[in-house]
Write a protein that holds these residues in place. Structure first.
Motif, PDB file in Angstrom:
ATOM      1  N   LEU A 233       0.823  -1.214   0.000  1.00  0.00           N
ATOM      2  CA  LEU A 233       0.000   0.000   0.000  1.00  0.00           C
ATOM      3  C   LEU A 233       0.855   1.261   0.000  1.00  0.00           C
ATOM      4  O   LEU A 233       0.406   2.317  -0.450  1.00  0.00           O
ATOM      5  CB  LEU A 233      -0.930   0.003   1.212  1.00  0.00           C
ATOM      6  N   ASP A 234       2.084   1.162   0.489  1.00  0.00           N
ATOM      7  CA  ASP A 234       2.969   2.323   0.585  1.00  0.00           C
ATOM      8  C   ASP A 234       3.983   2.385  -0.560  1.00  0.00           C
ATOM      9  O   ASP A 234       4.914   3.183  -0.507  1.00  0.00           O
ATOM     10  CB  ASP A 234       3.732   2.293   1.918  1.00  0.00           C
ATOM     11  N   HIS A 235       3.792   1.547  -1.593  1.00  0.00           N
ATOM     12  CA  HIS A 235       4.761   1.492  -2.694  1.00  0.00           C
ATOM     13  C   HIS A 235       4.088   1.872  -4.015  1.00  0.00           C
ATOM     14  O   HIS A 235       3.371   1.066  -4.611  1.00  0.00           O
ATOM     15  CB  HIS A 235       5.366   0.092  -2.801  1.00  0.00           C
ATOM     16  N   SER A 236       4.332   3.087  -4.455  1.00  0.00           N
ATOM     17  CA  SER A 236       3.755   3.541  -5.725  1.00  0.00           C
ATOM     18  C   SER A 236       4.482   2.960  -6.925  1.00  0.00           C
ATOM     19  O   SER A 236       3.960   2.982  -8.052  1.00  0.00           O
ATOM     20  CB  SER A 236       3.793   5.076  -5.795  1.00  0.00           C
ATOM     21  N   ASN A 237       5.676   2.411  -6.727  1.00  0.00           N
ATOM     22  CA  ASN A 237       6.476   1.890  -7.836  1.00  0.00           C
ATOM     23  C   ASN A 237       5.940   0.579  -8.406  1.00  0.00           C
ATOM     24  O   ASN A 237       6.412   0.119  -9.452  1.00  0.00           O
ATOM     25  CB  ASN A 237       7.928   1.674  -7.390  1.00  0.00           C
ATOM     26  N   ILE A 238       4.956  -0.028  -7.736  1.00  0.00           N
ATOM     27  CA  ILE A 238       4.411  -1.290  -8.227  1.00  0.00           C
ATOM     28  C   ILE A 238       3.034  -1.099  -8.858  1.00  0.00           C
ATOM     29  O   ILE A 238       2.287  -2.054  -9.059  1.00  0.00           O
ATOM     30  CB  ILE A 238       4.344  -2.342  -7.104  1.00  0.00           C
ATOM     31  N   SER A 239       2.711   0.133  -9.174  1.00  0.00           N
ATOM     32  CA  SER A 239       1.410   0.462  -9.757  1.00  0.00           C
ATOM     33  C   SER A 239       1.223  -0.190 -11.122  1.00  0.00           C
ATOM     34  O   SER A 239       2.147  -0.255 -11.928  1.00  0.00           O
ATOM     35  CB  SER A 239       1.274   1.980  -9.886  1.00  0.00           C
ATOM     36  N   ARG A 240       0.017  -0.717 -11.349  1.00  0.00           N
ATOM     37  CA  ARG A 240      -0.403  -1.319 -12.616  1.00  0.00           C
ATOM     38  C   ARG A 240       0.553  -2.414 -13.069  1.00  0.00           C
ATOM     39  O   ARG A 240       0.948  -2.503 -14.234  1.00  0.00           O
ATOM     40  CB  ARG A 240      -0.592  -0.243 -13.691  1.00  0.00           C
ATOM     41  N   GLN A 241       0.895  -3.284 -12.101  1.00  0.00           N
ATOM     42  CA  GLN A 241       1.755  -4.426 -12.376  1.00  0.00           C
ATOM     43  C   GLN A 241       1.229  -5.661 -11.662  1.00  0.00           C
ATOM     44  O   GLN A 241       0.477  -5.565 -10.690  1.00  0.00           O
ATOM     45  CB  GLN A 241       3.187  -4.143 -11.930  1.00  0.00           C
ATOM     46  N   ALA A 242       1.656  -6.833 -12.160  1.00  0.00           N
ATOM     47  CA  ALA A 242       1.264  -8.112 -11.570  1.00  0.00           C
ATOM     48  C   ALA A 242       2.517  -8.930 -11.283  1.00  0.00           C
ATOM     49  O   ALA A 242       3.474  -8.912 -12.077  1.00  0.00           O
ATOM     50  CB  ALA A 242       0.341  -8.871 -12.512  1.00  0.00           C
ATOM     51  N   PHE A 243       2.492  -9.645 -10.162  1.00  0.00           N
ATOM     52  CA  PHE A 243       3.686 -10.376  -9.729  1.00  0.00           C
ATOM     53  C   PHE A 243       3.344 -11.747  -9.170  1.00  0.00           C
ATOM     54  O   PHE A 243       2.357 -11.899  -8.453  1.00  0.00           O
ATOM     55  CB  PHE A 243       4.408  -9.598  -8.607  1.00  0.00           C
ATOM     56  N   ASP A 244       4.202 -12.732  -9.467  1.00  0.00           N
ATOM     57  CA  ASP A 244       4.189 -13.980  -8.726  1.00  0.00           C
ATOM     58  C   ASP A 244       4.793 -13.699  -7.355  1.00  0.00           C
ATOM     59  O   ASP A 244       5.678 -12.844  -7.215  1.00  0.00           O
ATOM     60  CB  ASP A 244       5.029 -15.037  -9.430  1.00  0.00           C
ATOM     61  N   LEU A 245       4.342 -14.438  -6.348  1.00  0.00           N
ATOM     62  CA  LEU A 245       4.787 -14.193  -4.975  1.00  0.00           C
ATOM     63  C   LEU A 245       5.011 -15.525  -4.269  1.00  0.00           C
ATOM     64  O   LEU A 245       4.055 -16.285  -4.052  1.00  0.00           O
ATOM     65  CB  LEU A 245       3.731 -13.361  -4.234  1.00  0.00           C
ATOM     66  N   ILE A 246       6.276 -15.833  -3.946  1.00  0.00           N
ATOM     67  CA  ILE A 246       6.611 -17.057  -3.240  1.00  0.00           C
ATOM     68  C   ILE A 246       7.623 -16.741  -2.137  1.00  0.00           C
ATOM     69  O   ILE A 246       8.138 -15.622  -2.059  1.00  0.00           O
ATOM     70  CB  ILE A 246       7.191 -18.128  -4.190  1.00  0.00           C
ATOM     71  N   SER A 247       7.907 -17.714  -1.307  1.00  0.00           N
ATOM     72  CA  SER A 247       8.934 -17.530  -0.281  1.00  0.00           C
ATOM     73  C   SER A 247      10.293 -17.322  -0.941  1.00  0.00           C
ATOM     74  O   SER A 247      10.579 -17.871  -2.008  1.00  0.00           O
ATOM     75  CB  SER A 247       8.995 -18.748   0.645  1.00  0.00           C
TER      76      SER A 247
END
Length: 215
Positions: free
Chosen positions: A188-202
């Motif tokens: 929520l505090d990161h504007s640099n990830i706007s309009r992007q999609a990411f895989d998320l793993i450990s």
């Protein structure tokens, strides 16, 4: 930032709500579908609003008054049929996106599923769920919202490590639900990830550092 969590009574949703309540930067609001869930959250000092993802867009929009960001972590669950998968994971997400646009909410974080963007990786028993996530993500990407989509790997019920791997494409591996929730709150505090999609793993990178590294 005032944040509405849709699916607040789910496993990830509850963790997001708790972490937002503990934070000093945000105010949290829980969207739930049962009166007893409203009472439970309010007993903990958390504002809760009643709305059903199988109801109207207008009802969902009413929960968003004064909201700056929406987190969509709702899901039909593994014990329901494919009909609920379509109505919650797809149509419910679509209604929430539409409601956010109508309400003037800009920030939108979607909890999707790893490999939802690759049909060739869908197993037969998961195809309806993956298809629902796939098209819900596409709707969000085509919206005017300031979105971020997280596609978590296989979810584990164990304490978070605080370390993740974030990328456009990762291996199909696992991640504790707590780390997914922590990543959402930090995002929520990161504007640099706007309009992007990411895989998320450990992984081996601290959550904030992993988010900061995104260009």
């Amino acid at each position: 930032m005032n944040v509405l969590v849709v699916g607040a009574n789910g496993q990830i949703g509850k963790m997001v709500v708790e972490k937002l309540q503990e934070s000093k930067q945000h105010e949290v609001r829980a969207m739930v579908r049962k009166e007893e869930q409203v009472a439970d959250f309010e007993s903990k000092g958390i504002t809760a609003k009643l709305a059903d993802l199988e109801g109207s867009v207008a009802d969902i929009q009413l929960t968003m008054e004064g909201v700056d960001a929406v987190v969509f972590s709702a899901g039909s669950g593994g014990s329901t049929g494919y009909d609920k998968t379509i109505m919650i994971d797809l149509d419910g997400a679509a209604k929430t996106i539409e409601a956010a646009e109508k309400a003037g909410v800009k920030r939108f974080i979607m909890v999707s599923s790893i490999a939802s963007n690759h049909r060739e990786k869908w197993s037969d028993d998961m195809k309806p769920y993956m298809a629902a996530k796939h098209y819900a993500d596409q709707m969000l990407e085509k919206s005017d919202l300031d979105y971020t989509i997280f596609r978590p790997g296989m979810l584990k019920d164990e304490p978070g490590t605080g370390k993740i791997q974030l990328g456009k494409e990762t291996a199909i591996e696992s991640i504790p639900r707590e780390d997914v929730a922590s990543t959402i709150v930090s995002a929520l505090d990161h504007s640099n990830i706007s309009r992007q999609a990411f895989d998320l793993i450990s992984g081996n990178t601290e959550i904030k550092e992993a988010l900061n590294q995104i260009g």
